[in-house]
Scaffold this active site. Structure first.
Site, PDB file in Angstrom:
ATOM      1  N   SER A 241       0.837  -1.197   0.000  1.00 38.86           N
ATOM      2  CA  SER A 241       0.000   0.000   0.000  1.00 38.86           C
ATOM      3  C   SER A 241       0.875   1.251   0.000  1.00 38.86           C
ATOM      4  O   SER A 241       1.746   1.383  -0.850  1.00 38.86           O
ATOM      5  CB  SER A 241      -0.953  -0.064   1.187  1.00 38.86           C
ATOM      6  N   LYS A 245       4.261   1.994  -2.352  1.00 44.69           N
ATOM      7  CA  LYS A 245       4.628   3.158  -3.182  1.00 44.69           C
ATOM      8  C   LYS A 245       6.086   3.517  -2.883  1.00 44.69           C
ATOM      9  O   LYS A 245       6.899   3.750  -3.783  1.00 44.69           O
ATOM     10  CB  LYS A 245       3.725   4.354  -2.869  1.00 44.69           C
ATOM     11  N   TRP A 332      -9.578  -0.065  -5.076  1.00 42.95           N
ATOM     12  CA  TRP A 332      -9.037   1.294  -4.907  1.00 42.95           C
ATOM     13  C   TRP A 332      -7.620   1.411  -5.478  1.00 42.95           C
ATOM     14  O   TRP A 332      -7.215   2.465  -5.938  1.00 42.95           O
ATOM     15  CB  TRP A 332      -9.070   1.637  -3.413  1.00 42.95           C
ATOM     16  N   HIS A 386      -7.670  -5.715   0.089  1.00 42.68           N
ATOM     17  CA  HIS A 386      -6.420  -5.023   0.406  1.00 42.68           C
ATOM     18  C   HIS A 386      -5.740  -5.692   1.597  1.00 42.68           C
ATOM     19  O   HIS A 386      -6.048  -5.385   2.745  1.00 42.68           O
ATOM     20  CB  HIS A 386      -6.782  -3.568   0.727  1.00 42.68           C
TER      21      HIS A 386
END
Ligand code: GCU
Length: 408
Positions: A241, A245, A332, A386
């Site tokens: 998540s 990144k 998402w 997720h």
């Protein structure tokens, strides 16, 4: 073939982005035709990413490291090496990084070095395993999870699966993101203010939180590489998540990192900004204004003007191996646009003489990561929302087994 439960596994939508920057074309339109050209284009992309997306980070500072070693942790499965990384040019009360490294006991006893999965954690090093040898740091007490107070020991054990990683012959290393920046929304907290004055870019391009976390991962690489038990060329950088990144950014911009594995990294990670109907630039810069350079928010509503997109970041990894892992129900993070980033980055691996992607992406669930076909850039999914679990970690390690030397 698998049944597609959503439109997120659908065919490429790259044709809907005619303005997607070509990683193999300089900004002035000159084509990139050779490895030497790519070095220059790589530098151009790095510069554009600093200027418009993540901001300028400082270089590698002089560090001071103190290390403590404890054998027999994780019920005897590991030797724990805790290293405190502090920064010689900063005042004593400035932030420091506590790196926890778990090395498989059998390898340590045999004097063998191992590849290492370096993961950025959110809840504290002590949350990764239930073992009293792991320090609960001051940072962890203050920022030990999304709620107030330190998370309990081992609360993330099913998430990081450390003993499983060790059983596969890999070491596991981790630091808590809050050591570098607590993600509080206050730019005065964390390490960034100590370096802001010496950053080379114009105002508005100072490093955001993601660049700071990535810089922290690179400081962990500084510490890991000289360790006897670590194979310096076989460090995998991993994160989930927001930490994914940062992991992608760290791996893309540091060629010492042997394999890059962002997990469910979404916007600001592997997912393209263009044609992204999930988390948009306005969403992410609105909810998390500190994550990027201030300049990034200006591309809201005019993403076509952004001179790079996330496939350009991914391409900086080439020719090193990259595996992007995604949840089929993790809407998402937009797995479809992450897969498109993989597709759009592939030509760079091919230019550099590495194999590109496997014929049939995404790899899915129990699909074998086959050394004959997997290639150097891969997108893998499981049927989850997720989350992180052993299945994802196994996919990363299977991929690493293919690309690293074996002999574990
Ligand atoms: C939010 C954010 C995502 C991020 C995620 C996380 O959902 O919008 O971009 O990846 O938090 O880090 O958990």
């Amino acid at each position: 073939m698998h049944t597609d439960p959503t439109d997120l596994r659908g065919p490429s939508r790259l044709e809907r982005c005619p303005d997607l920057p070509d990683p193999l074309e300089f900004r002035d339109g000159t084509p990139v035709e050779s490895t030497a050209d790519w070095r220059d284009r790589r530098a151009e992309i790095r510069q554009l990413l600093r200027q418009h997306v993540y901001g300028y980070a400082p270089g590698a500072p002089e560090t001071e490291m103190t290390t403590e070693r404890t054998a027999g942790v994780c019920d005897g499965a590991a030797t724990l090496v805790e290293t405190e990384i502090s920064f010689a040019d900063l005042p004593p009360d400035a932030p420091s990084i506590t790196l926890a490294v778990f090395l498989p006991s059998d390898a340590v006893e045999a004097g063998r070095s191992v590849p290492v999965l370096l993961g950025l954690n959110w809840g504290g090093n002590h949350a990764a395993v239930d073992d009293p040898a792991v320090t609960i740091t001051e940072t962890a007490r203050e920022h030990g999870g999304r709620e107030e107070g330190a998370a309990e020991r081992g609360v993330a054990a099913d998430y990081w699966c450390v003993e499983h990683v060790l059983s596969r012959g890999y070491g596991f290393a981790t630091y808590q993101s809050a050591d570098v920046d607590p993600d509080s929304g206050d730019p005065g907290e964390g390490i960034r203010p100590y370096y802001d004055d010496e950053l080379p870019g114009p105002p508005g391009t100072e490093w955001g939180v993601l660049a700071a976390w990535a810089w922290g991962l690179q400081r962990c690489v500084d510490a890991l590489r000289p360790m006897d038990s670590v194979r310096a060329e076989e460090i995998i950088v991993f994160g989930h998540s927001r930490c994914g990144k940062a992991a992608l950014l760290a791996g893309a911009t540091d060629e010492r990192i042997g394999l890059v594995a962002p997990h469910q990294s979404g916007t600001g990670g592997m997912a393209l900004n263009r044609d992204n109907d999930q988390e948009g630039i306005d969403d992410i810069t609105g909810a998390f204004p500190g994550w990027f350079a201030d300049t990034f928010a200006a591309f809201d509503g005019q993403v076509e003007r952004l001179p790079v997109d996330q496939h350009c970041l991914a391409a900086l990894v080439a020719p090193r191996p990259l595996i992007d892992t995604a949840g089929a129900r993790d809407y998402w993070t937009n797995p479809g646009r992450a897969l498109d980033a993989v597709r759009a980055a592939e030509p760079v691996w091919e230019l550099l003489g590495a194999e590109g992607i496997a014929d049939d992406l995404p790899l899915y669930g129990d699909d074998e990561i086959d050394p004959e076909t997997v290639g150097s850039i891969c997108h893998y999914r499981r049927e989850t929302a997720h989350t992180l679990n052993e299945g994802y970690l196994d996919a990363v390690l299977d991929f690493a087994d293919v690309h690293f030397d074996g002999a574990r």
